[in-house]
Motif scaffolding. Structure first.
Motif, PDB file in Angstrom:
ATOM      1  N   LEU A 235       0.670  -1.544  -0.232  1.00 55.40           N
ATOM      2  CA  LEU A 235      -0.353   0.134  -0.268  1.00 55.40           C
ATOM      3  C   LEU A 235       0.743   1.024   0.169  1.00 55.40           C
ATOM      4  CD1 LEU A 235      -2.927  -1.096   2.513  1.00 55.40           C
ATOM      5  CD2 LEU A 235      -3.450  -0.396   0.250  1.00 55.40           C
ATOM      6  N   ILE A 236       2.078   1.141   0.473  1.00 56.21           N
ATOM      7  CA  ILE A 236       3.221   1.904   0.973  1.00 56.21           C
ATOM      8  C   ILE A 236       3.093   2.256  -0.680  1.00 56.21           C
ATOM      9  CG2 ILE A 236       5.432   3.197   1.746  1.00 56.21           C
ATOM     10  CD1 ILE A 236       4.277   1.868   4.468  1.00 56.21           C
ATOM     11  N   GLN A 237       3.900   1.537  -1.371  1.00 58.38           N
ATOM     12  CA  GLN A 237       4.848   1.872  -3.102  1.00 58.38           C
ATOM     13  C   GLN A 237       3.148   2.327  -3.532  1.00 58.38           C
ATOM     14  OE1 GLN A 237       5.357  -2.658  -3.039  1.00 58.38           O
ATOM     15  NE2 GLN A 237       7.759  -2.300  -1.719  1.00 58.38           N
ATOM     16  N   PHE A 238       1.875   1.702  -3.682  1.00 57.04           N
ATOM     17  CA  PHE A 238       1.114   2.390  -4.592  1.00 57.04           C
ATOM     18  C   PHE A 238       0.964   3.841  -4.848  1.00 57.04           C
ATOM     19  CE2 PHE A 238      -0.473  -2.544  -4.265  1.00 57.04           C
ATOM     20  CZ  PHE A 238       0.802  -3.067  -5.329  1.00 57.04           C
ATOM     21  N   GLY A 239       1.448   4.371  -3.663  1.00 56.67           N
ATOM     22  CA  GLY A 239       1.741   5.458  -3.118  1.00 56.67           C
ATOM     23  C   GLY A 239       0.135   6.109  -2.161  1.00 56.67           C
ATOM     24  N   ALA A 240      -0.162   5.436  -0.859  1.00 60.49           N
ATOM     25  CA  ALA A 240      -0.786   5.566   0.010  1.00 60.49           C
ATOM     26  C   ALA A 240      -0.776   6.493   0.680  1.00 60.49           C
ATOM     27  CB  ALA A 240      -1.595   4.812   0.903  1.00 60.49           C
ATOM     28  N   GLU A 241      -1.250   7.918   1.575  1.00 57.77           N
ATOM     29  CA  GLU A 241      -0.848   9.081   1.955  1.00 57.77           C
ATOM     30  C   GLU A 241      -0.491   8.538   3.036  1.00 57.77           C
ATOM     31  OE1 GLU A 241      -3.829  12.148  -0.636  1.00 57.77           O
ATOM     32  OE2 GLU A 241      -3.620   9.829  -0.438  1.00 57.77           O
ATOM     33  N   GLY A 242      -1.018   7.762   3.888  1.00 59.08           N
ATOM     34  CA  GLY A 242      -0.700   6.741   5.153  1.00 59.08           C
ATOM     35  C   GLY A 242      -1.759   5.581   5.185  1.00 59.08           C
ATOM     36  N   THR A 243      -0.588   4.729   5.499  1.00 63.60           N
ATOM     37  CA  THR A 243      -1.086   3.746   6.332  1.00 63.60           C
ATOM     38  C   THR A 243      -0.798   2.678   7.518  1.00 63.60           C
ATOM     39  OG1 THR A 243      -0.186   3.240   3.408  1.00 63.60           O
ATOM     40  CG2 THR A 243      -0.605   1.022   5.114  1.00 63.60           C
ATOM     41  N   VAL A 244      -1.479   2.365   7.940  1.00 59.96           N
ATOM     42  CA  VAL A 244      -1.670   1.361   9.560  1.00 59.96           C
ATOM     43  C   VAL A 244      -2.151  -0.001   9.631  1.00 59.96           C
ATOM     44  CG1 VAL A 244      -2.429   2.139  10.773  1.00 59.96           C
ATOM     45  CG2 VAL A 244      -0.616   1.830  12.064  1.00 59.96           C
ATOM     46  N   MET A 245      -2.107  -1.061  11.067  1.00 61.83           N
ATOM     47  CA  MET A 245      -2.192  -1.916  10.968  1.00 61.83           C
ATOM     48  C   MET A 245      -4.106  -1.338  12.148  1.00 61.83           C
ATOM     49  SD  MET A 245      -1.699  -5.377  12.325  1.00 61.83           S
ATOM     50  CE  MET A 245      -1.630  -4.724  14.043  1.00 61.83           C
ATOM     51  N   SER A 246      -5.440  -1.822  11.731  1.00 60.80           N
ATOM     52  CA  SER A 246      -6.303  -1.401  12.612  1.00 60.80           C
ATOM     53  C   SER A 246      -6.244  -2.577  13.897  1.00 60.80           C
ATOM     54  CB  SER A 246      -7.068  -1.536  11.949  1.00 60.80           C
ATOM     55  OG  SER A 246      -8.451  -1.191  12.468  1.00 60.80           O
ATOM     56  N   GLY A 247      -6.361  -2.134  14.465  1.00 58.01           N
ATOM     57  CA  GLY A 247      -6.006  -3.037  16.612  1.00 58.01           C
ATOM     58  C   GLY A 247      -5.444  -4.388  16.249  1.00 58.01           C
ATOM     59  N   SER A 248      -5.149  -5.153  16.540  1.00 55.66           N
ATOM     60  CA  SER A 248      -3.948  -6.207  16.712  1.00 55.66           C
ATOM     61  C   SER A 248      -4.304  -7.154  15.036  1.00 55.66           C
ATOM     62  CB  SER A 248      -4.671  -7.612  18.102  1.00 55.66           C
ATOM     63  OG  SER A 248      -6.015  -8.068  17.767  1.00 55.66           O
ATOM     64  N   GLY A 249      -4.967  -6.121  13.952  1.00 56.97           N
ATOM     65  CA  GLY A 249      -4.117  -7.110  12.975  1.00 56.97           C
ATOM     66  C   GLY A 249      -6.024  -7.898  12.966  1.00 56.97           C
ATOM     67  N   PRO A 250      -5.654  -8.669  11.680  1.00 58.89           N
ATOM     68  CA  PRO A 250      -4.582  -7.792  10.304  1.00 58.89           C
ATOM     69  C   PRO A 250      -5.177  -7.751   9.236  1.00 58.89           C
ATOM     70  CG  PRO A 250      -6.119 -10.618  10.009  1.00 58.89           C
ATOM     71  CD  PRO A 250      -6.140  -9.408  11.327  1.00 58.89           C
ATOM     72  N   THR A 251      -5.952  -6.619   9.625  1.00 60.66           N
ATOM     73  CA  THR A 251      -6.185  -5.630   8.716  1.00 60.66           C
ATOM     74  C   THR A 251      -5.152  -4.556   8.729  1.00 60.66           C
ATOM     75  OG1 THR A 251      -8.865  -5.962   8.609  1.00 60.66           O
ATOM     76  CG2 THR A 251      -8.252  -4.240   7.346  1.00 60.66           C
ATOM     77  N   VAL A 252      -5.211  -4.105   7.746  1.00 55.72           N
ATOM     78  CA  VAL A 252      -4.373  -3.104   6.800  1.00 55.72           C
ATOM     79  C   VAL A 252      -5.507  -1.776   6.600  1.00 55.72           C
ATOM     80  CG1 VAL A 252      -2.444  -1.636   5.954  1.00 55.72           C
ATOM     81  CG2 VAL A 252      -2.652  -3.871   7.351  1.00 55.72           C
ATOM     82  N   PHE A 253      -5.068  -0.229   6.711  1.00 56.89           N
ATOM     83  CA  PHE A 253      -6.299   0.579   5.556  1.00 56.89           C
ATOM     84  C   PHE A 253      -4.719   1.402   5.383  1.00 56.89           C
ATOM     85  CE2 PHE A 253      -6.459   2.139  10.462  1.00 56.89           C
ATOM     86  CZ  PHE A 253      -6.516   3.845   9.707  1.00 56.89           C
ATOM     87  N   SER A 254      -5.577   2.041   4.140  1.00 60.36           N
ATOM     88  CA  SER A 254      -4.948   3.229   3.873  1.00 60.36           C
ATOM     89  C   SER A 254      -5.422   4.412   3.967  1.00 60.36           C
ATOM     90  CB  SER A 254      -4.127   3.011   2.814  1.00 60.36           C
ATOM     91  OG  SER A 254      -3.320   1.925   2.668  1.00 60.36           O
ATOM     92  N   LEU A 255      -5.690   5.408   4.351  1.00 56.10           N
ATOM     93  CA  LEU A 255      -6.334   7.200   3.962  1.00 56.10           C
ATOM     94  C   LEU A 255      -5.505   7.752   2.407  1.00 56.10           C
ATOM     95  CD1 LEU A 255      -5.922   8.235   7.342  1.00 56.10           C
ATOM     96  CD2 LEU A 255      -7.743   6.373   6.521  1.00 56.10           C
ATOM     97  N   THR A 256      -6.640   8.362   2.293  1.00 58.36           N
ATOM     98  CA  THR A 256      -6.954   9.140   0.959  1.00 58.36           C
ATOM     99  C   THR A 256      -7.456  10.132   0.653  1.00 58.36           C
ATOM    100  OG1 THR A 256      -5.923   9.294  -1.543  1.00 58.36           O
ATOM    101  CG2 THR A 256      -7.257   7.405  -0.996  1.00 58.36           C
TER     102      THR A 256
END
Length: 287
Positions: A235-256
């Motif tokens: 997600l970082i490589q694809f250009g997301a403005e901000g990326t982090v895991m939610s809770g204890s995971g495993p979902t990762v989210f990006s904001l744009t």
């Protein structure tokens, strides 16, 4: 009599673990907000003195192990309700994803049955009942955006963050929250800039929010589930403005802030995993 209640997922903009408690839980400090990925809860009152639960997917329990069932049971017992309820849960939120899917279902049942049984409870009172079910339930009762402290039940509400797109990506393999907590090293931990995130939200500073996304559980989760780290890196490589895991995971989210970029991120992941979603930030409290 029937009622339909929306149960939105939550994401963690920050997640910090600040210590271990005598009761075995950990003290946390985290900023949560809601997104427009939601389960649909249908409540129907029935004459029989029982709680019936149906779910549209097979691997979710439909008995006392379901948090929505537990919510109905708490209200029935506390207020001596003799009639029953049929709860139909249409799951859209992935299960065991770090998105509070079970907790938000329970919260929706509390809000819905409070109306249908004319109990007249405030959201604060419902949140207090919800804490008996789980640490995320009080936040899910209220919705919106909040700093959560203690076990997660001490809430300080914030304004809604600026509107943006959220790309959520959940790998097939889940992670054990208990295992993650056991791997945490509280001594050498780098803590999120919680105060800076609060200020960025209050000032509606989107880039400031993106720069301060942080979750202290990532390192432990990445060790147990390397594919979660791979998703974040993609997600970082694809250009997301901000990326982090939610809770204890495993979902990762990006904001744009860009819809076209959101779908570019979506398309970059959809080829090799099923649970990818493009949604909007909600951030509004339930009334």
């Amino acid at each position: 009599m029937m009622k339909v209640v929306k149960a939105p997922a939550k994401i963690n903009l920050t997640l910090d673990v600040v210590g271990k408690r005598d009761d075995g839980y950990h003290d946390v400090e985290m900023i949560m907000t809601t997104v427009d990925l939601a389960d649909r809860i249908q409540l129907m009152l029935i004459e029989e003195d029982q709680i019936q639960v149906e779910v549209n997917i097979g691997h979710v329990p439909n008995d006392k192990h379901n948090l929505a069932y537990q919510a109905a049971r708490l209200l029935k017992d506390q207020f001596s309700i003799k009639s029953g309820v049929k709860i139909y849960i249409h799951k859209n939120i992935p299960v065991s994803a770090g998105l509070a899917g079970g907790s938000t279902d329970a919260a929706a049942v509390l809000r819905g049955l409070n109306d249908m049984w004319s109990l007249g409870l405030s959201l604060e009172e419902l949140a207090e009942i919800g804490l008996k079910i789980g640490s995320d339930v009080p936040f899910c009762v209220h919705g919106g955006t909040a700093v959560a402290r203690g076990r997660g039940e001490i809430l300080s509400f914030l304004p809604s963050p600026p509107p943006c797109w959220v790309v959520l990506a959940k790998p097939p393999k889940g992670v054990s929250t208990k295992s993650i907590y056991q791997r945490l090293n509280l001594e050498g931990m780098k803590h999120p800039d919680t105060e800076g995130m609060i200020q960025a939200i209050e000032e509606h500073h989107f880039q400031g929010i993106c720069q301060r996304l942080e979750n202290v559980m990532e390192t432990a989760t990445f060790e147990l589930a390397p594919e979660v780290k791979n998703i974040k890196q993609r997600l970082i490589q694809f250009g997301a403005e901000g990326t982090v895991m939610s809770g204890s995971g495993p979902t990762v989210f990006s904001l744009t802030s860009s819809e076209s970029k959101a779908y570019r991120l979506y398309n970059g992941l959809k080829g090799f995993m099923d649970n990818v979603f493009v949604v909007r930030l909600l951030g509004n409290r339930h009334l």
